[in-house]
Design an enzyme around this catalytic site. Sequence first.
Site, PDB file in Angstrom:
ATOM      1  N   GLU A 220       6.513  -6.436  -1.049  1.00  0.00           N
ATOM      2  CA  GLU A 220       6.072  -6.671   0.328  1.00  0.00           C
ATOM      3  C   GLU A 220       5.054  -7.810   0.324  1.00  0.00           C
ATOM      4  OE1 GLU A 220       4.429  -3.316   2.415  1.00  0.00           O
ATOM      5  OE2 GLU A 220       4.323  -4.438   4.288  1.00  0.00           O
TER       6      GLU A 220
ATOM      7  N   GLY B 297      -4.370  -2.595  -2.444  1.00  0.00           N
ATOM      8  CA  GLY B 297      -4.685  -1.215  -2.805  1.00  0.00           C
ATOM      9  C   GLY B 297      -3.531  -0.489  -3.469  1.00  0.00           C
ATOM     10  N   ALA B 298      -2.381  -0.513  -2.800  1.00  0.00           N
ATOM     11  CA  ALA B 298      -1.239   0.223  -3.313  1.00  0.00           C
ATOM     12  C   ALA B 298      -0.007  -0.164  -2.511  1.00  0.00           C
ATOM     13  CB  ALA B 298      -1.471   1.731  -3.190  1.00  0.00           C
TER      14      ALA B 298
ATOM     15  N   GLU C  24       3.929   1.288  -1.042  1.00  0.00           N
ATOM     16  CA  GLU C  24       4.705   2.491  -0.739  1.00  0.00           C
ATOM     17  C   GLU C  24       6.179   2.419  -1.121  1.00  0.00           C
ATOM     18  OE1 GLU C  24       3.399   0.340   1.629  1.00  0.00           O
ATOM     19  OE2 GLU C  24       4.787   0.075   3.304  1.00  0.00           O
ATOM     20  N   ASN C  25       6.570   1.641  -2.131  1.00  0.00           N
ATOM     21  CA  ASN C  25       7.980   1.534  -2.524  1.00  0.00           C
ATOM     22  C   ASN C  25       8.634   2.914  -2.539  1.00  0.00           C
ATOM     23  OD1 ASN C  25       7.236  -1.208  -3.468  1.00  0.00           O
ATOM     24  ND2 ASN C  25       6.153  -0.021  -5.021  1.00  0.00           N
TER      25      ASN C  25
ATOM     26  N   HIS D  22      -1.981   7.826   2.373  1.00  0.00           N
ATOM     27  CA  HIS D  22      -1.426   6.709   3.153  1.00  0.00           C
ATOM     28  C   HIS D  22      -0.060   6.284   2.600  1.00  0.00           C
ATOM     29  CE1 HIS D  22      -1.806   2.953   5.568  1.00  0.00           C
ATOM     30  NE2 HIS D  22      -1.064   2.468   4.597  1.00  0.00           N
ATOM     31  N   GLU D  23      -0.003   6.053   1.304  1.00  0.00           N
ATOM     32  CA  GLU D  23       1.264   5.575   0.728  1.00  0.00           C
ATOM     33  C   GLU D  23       2.329   6.664   0.832  1.00  0.00           C
ATOM     34  OE1 GLU D  23       1.181   2.508   0.370  1.00  0.00           O
ATOM     35  OE2 GLU D  23      -0.997   2.314   0.260  1.00  0.00           O
TER      36      GLU D  23
ATOM     37  N   GLU E  73       1.895   0.238   9.808  1.00  0.00           N
ATOM     38  CA  GLU E  73       0.546   0.292   9.249  1.00  0.00           C
ATOM     39  C   GLU E  73      -0.452   1.012  10.170  1.00  0.00           C
ATOM     40  OE1 GLU E  73       0.206   0.040   6.336  1.00  0.00           O
ATOM     41  OE2 GLU E  73       1.796  -1.279   5.627  1.00  0.00           O
TER      42      GLU E  73
HETATM   43  N1  B3K Z   1       2.222  -1.966   2.594  1.00  0.00           N
HETATM   44  C1  B3K Z   1       1.289  -2.328   1.576  1.00  0.00           C
HETATM   45  C2  B3K Z   1       0.638  -3.643   1.794  1.00  0.00           C
HETATM   46  C3  B3K Z   1       1.440  -4.806   1.369  1.00  0.00           C
HETATM   47  C4  B3K Z   1       0.648  -6.084   1.446  1.00  0.00           C
HETATM   48  C5  B3K Z   1       1.471  -7.274   1.195  1.00  0.00           C
HETATM   49  N2  B3K Z   1       0.685  -8.478   1.163  1.00  0.00           N
HETATM   50  C6  B3K Z   1       0.246  -1.280   1.367  1.00  0.00           C
HETATM   51  C7  B3K Z   1       0.002  -0.373   2.492  1.00  0.00           C
HETATM   52  O1  B3K Z   1      -0.373  -0.739   3.572  1.00  0.00           O
HETATM   53  O2  B3K Z   1       0.224   0.784   2.315  1.00  0.00           O
HETATM   54 ZN    ZN Z   2       0.200   0.921   4.654  1.00  0.00          ZN
END
Ligand code: B3K
Ligand code: ZN
Length: 881
Positions: free
Chosen positions: A127, A268-269, A271-272, A304-305, A327
């Site tokens: 992402e 931070g992390a 969510e794959n 969150h993830e 988000e």
């Molecule tokens: N979705 C990811 C953030 C990706 C950032 C890309 N530059 C983490 C999150 O919001 O959970």
């Molecule tokens: Zn997120």
Amino acid sequence: MRSETAPAIRLEDYQPPAYRIDKVYLDILLDPAATRVTATLTVAGQDDTSVGTPLVLDGDELKLTALKLNGAALSEDAFEASPERLEIMKPPATPFDLTIETEINPEANTKLMGLYRSSGTFCTQCEAEGFRRITYFLDRPDVLAVYTTRLEAPRTSCPILLANGNLIEAGDVSERDRHFAIWHDPHPKPAYLFALVAGDLAKVPDEFVTVSGKQVELNIFVEHGKEDLCGWAMDSLKRSMRWDEEVYGLEYDLNVFNIVAVSDFNMGAMENKGLNIFNDKYVLADPETATDQDYANIEAVIAHEYFHNWTGNRITCRDWFQLCLKEGLTVFRDQEFSSDMRSRPVKRIADVRLLKSHQFPEDAGPLAHPVRPRVYHEINNFYTATVYEKGAEVVRMLKTVLGDEKFHAGLDLYFKRHDGEATTIEAFLKCFEDAAATDLSQFALWYEQAGTPVVSVKTRHDPEEQTFTVSLSQEIPPVPSQKTSKPAVIPLRFGLIGPNGDDIAVASHAGAEISGDVLLLDKARQEVTFNNIPTPPVLSLLRGFSAPVRLDQQLGSEDLLFLASKDNDPFNRWQAVQSLAMQDLVRLTARIRQEETCVPTEDVIEVFGAVLSDPSLDAALRAQALTLPSEADIAQEIGKNVDPDAILKARRMLREAIARSHAPALLPFVTDFASKGDYSPDAENSGKRALSNRALHYLAMSGREDAAQIVWDWFATADNMTDRLAALTLLVHDDMKQKEAALAHYRNRHETSTLAMDKWFMTQATAPGDKTLQKVQDLMNDPLYDASNPNRVRSLLQSFATGNPTQFARTDGQGFELIAEAVLQLDKRNPQVASRLLTSFRSWRALDPQRSALAETALMKISSCEELSRDSRDIVDRTLQ
Ligand code: B3K
Ligand code: ZN
């Protein structure tokens, strides 16, 4: 000469893709310098209009090594390939398989986007647009495919092979020492959710039984030797899974959920699907190396993830303009989770503090943008506090406006109606309109308009008529790039407080819609009259911070003192204490600037004493109330012609006055609320530690002769990181004589813990005093400094730029220069880290003329660089606009 600005991508130009990719089969032969990726894509035209349309796939720094269509090599004139794109000029009209072979070099990938190596482990970050660095693809979130991934690598160096979904096959390859694993993810997903991990990692296993009785295997993968640091993360994961079932009826949907912690990660992390990849800072914790705040962050980020599995993965975004769809909603959900796990008011205060310190300045500066932007040059620059935190506030307001029941009915409908889709904010809001039979067109403005609305309030009591009238108005201050703005729907939670502190029951009113304790302000001006109010009440407005607005209420100190002790809304009690302190800090700053003598007002000093010893408030809430507004908060309140030195002096003056006045009372709070024995990171224990350390923070400036000794002892005898770091910060920031000894002691103790050493760097970078600049320069040459590790860069440079206002904005310009130079250096290696650091200049125009001129010079230097990345070019252009 300067680098080109990338073309603008606009929401209004959105077109659905001409082609679908239904299935993706990836065969990846992992090698540090030459990984071979063979992707077989099952492609079909979207409809008849696609016939004859060229298929254009995205790439980024790719090398094409082979290309086949339905198994046959394509002739050279049938396609065009460059590192950035692959075009098949005349694809067949019927569905076809396209097999693309690329070769990539994970070891050389310093941008940490796509496939890269972190401490020898292969990992990915896709992402927003990282998948195109692995293979050519329609790399956009509205292309959903079912992925099967075959990974192959040497067993010795990569015993662990992970990808999205469920493991369907694994075994040896005939060649010596090589093995493979095949993972299949049955849920169609966009490419940004693709992930793989391969390396020699330790596995911490657990399991979870879902509400319908399905057994799910849970694993956290970490570097060997760090297994014992995963307990809290695993516990948080299981609580998140249960909570999502209980509160939203959402169950996990694969046989396995894997989390991998890596030490080099841009954010931070991530969510794959089924394979979350984390910055290890949000996984690893023990009392020795992690603070209570770290524990709370881990709990929130793990949740969150995990919550993204539904809000983001099962239902994803049609395009990147809709980023807040996943988000904002997911931040809202993780905030609610933490509130249920901990103290709701304390969590709310922490969230609002974050919103005000990060999102409000963004919304008030050159980088302001709507929660749903309409244009971008580089999407990675839109993972902002506005999209995340204000996005969450908008969802929270939706809940406040509709009420719990209708809000949940709307969300249920959203999950039912859009499961498996890539959708939009309009479709999201339509679910609430349908479920609640209401019109949200005015509410939708929250997604469209940038800028923080200012709500102005005046009240008047008429003793003869026995009425109380509240005059309200709203206005969004001018935002560059936004010509006009319309009145928004602003839910204002309120109470009218009678003299004894009780809320007065409102029997009749006119002038606005009120539902329960929520008044809806939906016009530019509105006058609300309450009847049968014989004595003048005090208006407690914006309870629980029910809308992301600035309140201009002009309450006198008498009313604020009343609210600080009587308001039965804990948030507004906290707010009243903060407002009292803020008023005084702004006044003191102005006096100091004029070189006039001044002293803090007694009111503030007294109210701090009252809060400290108020047994009706829990410890965490007291600690929050006793925390003075930060230097940045004060700067924001002042708004223009800001002199950070005067702010620092004012803040220290108030802190010292509070400390001296309450000196005799402080020590018992330090010791009585201290950790005793077993450490627990829960709300109650961390609240007590917060209060004891807050008391210590004042005690350090109380004038007690033994103050320095007490702080040193606190540091030296601490049995947990929260206390140790609190004391270290005092020793260093208050420039106590034992500070060098403390820093050496800390380093010696924690040298092998990267995460603990990040705190060591940060503590020094945020110390006020003009020696810090040199210190930061020295630390950049410390053997433990590593410019390729984003956490380390953030702990030293980002914390200097954002957490040390007087030194970043030095009047000799050297603070700005240091950061500008660092941005230019980092930009070559990792544009995302560089552009994030560059955003620390965003409030430069609010500084006094001397400082803002110096900031402009530093920004111009960055802007004149010929080879700036798209990320940094975008930020510097907008910042200078
Ligand atoms: N979705 C990811 C953030 C990706 C950032 C890309 N530059 C983490 C999150 O919001 O959970
Ligand atoms: Zn997120």
